[in-house]
Design a protein around this motif. Structure first.
Motif, mmCIF file in Angstrom:
data_model
loop_
_atom_site.group_PDB
_atom_site.id
_atom_site.type_symbol
_atom_site.label_atom_id
_atom_site.label_comp_id
_atom_site.label_asym_id
_atom_site.label_seq_id
_atom_site.Cartn_x
_atom_site.Cartn_y
_atom_site.Cartn_z
ATOM 1 N N ASP A 57 -2.426 -1.195 -3.061
ATOM 2 C CA ASP A 57 -1.326 -0.299 -3.411
ATOM 3 C C ASP A 57 -0.174 -0.446 -2.409
ATOM 4 O OD1 ASP A 57 -2.581 0.906 -1.270
ATOM 5 O OD2 ASP A 57 -2.424 2.924 -2.061
ATOM 6 N N TYR A 58 0.434 -1.604 -2.404
ATOM 7 C CA TYR A 58 1.498 -1.920 -1.459
ATOM 8 C C TYR A 58 2.828 -1.350 -1.942
ATOM 9 C CZ TYR A 58 4.461 -4.718 1.608
ATOM 10 O OH TYR A 58 5.372 -5.116 2.532
ATOM 11 N N HIS A 59 3.328 -0.342 -1.264
ATOM 12 C CA HIS A 59 4.620 0.302 -1.555
ATOM 13 C C HIS A 59 4.732 0.815 -2.990
ATOM 14 C CE1 HIS A 59 6.412 -0.659 2.282
ATOM 15 N NE2 HIS A 59 6.098 -1.927 2.138
ATOM 16 N N VAL A 60 3.661 1.379 -3.547
ATOM 17 C CA VAL A 60 3.709 1.828 -4.941
ATOM 18 C C VAL A 60 4.611 3.046 -5.136
ATOM 19 C CG1 VAL A 60 1.479 0.873 -5.592
ATOM 20 C CG2 VAL A 60 1.600 3.199 -4.688
ATOM 21 N N LYS A 61 4.846 3.821 -4.107
ATOM 22 C CA LYS A 61 5.682 5.016 -4.233
ATOM 23 C C LYS A 61 7.106 4.786 -3.735
ATOM 24 C CE LYS A 61 1.850 8.153 -4.149
ATOM 25 N NZ LYS A 61 1.694 8.819 -5.361
ATOM 26 N N GLN A 62 7.395 3.596 -3.256
ATOM 27 C CA GLN A 62 8.727 3.295 -2.724
ATOM 28 C C GLN A 62 9.670 2.908 -3.858
ATOM 29 O OE1 GLN A 62 8.743 0.360 0.351
ATOM 30 N NE2 GLN A 62 10.928 0.037 0.233
ATOM 31 N N ALA A 76 12.925 1.188 -5.394
ATOM 32 C CA ALA A 76 13.720 0.002 -5.091
ATOM 33 C C ALA A 76 15.104 0.153 -5.715
ATOM 34 C CB ALA A 76 13.037 -1.244 -5.636
#
Length: 57
Positions: free
Chosen positions: A13-18, A20
């Motif tokens: 879950d790499y940067h799923v809430k960030q 873009a």
């Protein structure tokens, strides 16, 4: 985000809430249309298919 089909937990879950920043105004319009039509909780499913066997290395 990587998740096994049918599972509730994520594998990656790499940067799923960030959020873009979009590269163009058309992407903003498209994203807004999708959000309004599908809702914020909608998730697209992507499948990975192969003709050969997958082996761990």
């Amino acid at each position: 985000m990587v998740q096994k089909m049918g599972a509730r937990t994520l594998i990656i879950d790499y940067h799923v809430k960030q959020m873009a920043l979009p590269a163009s105004i058309m992407k903003v319009i498209t994203a807004l249309a999708e959000l309004l039509e599908l809702g914020g909780d909608y998730r697209f499913q992507t499948t990975l298919e192969t003709k050969d066997a997958i082996t761990a290395r």
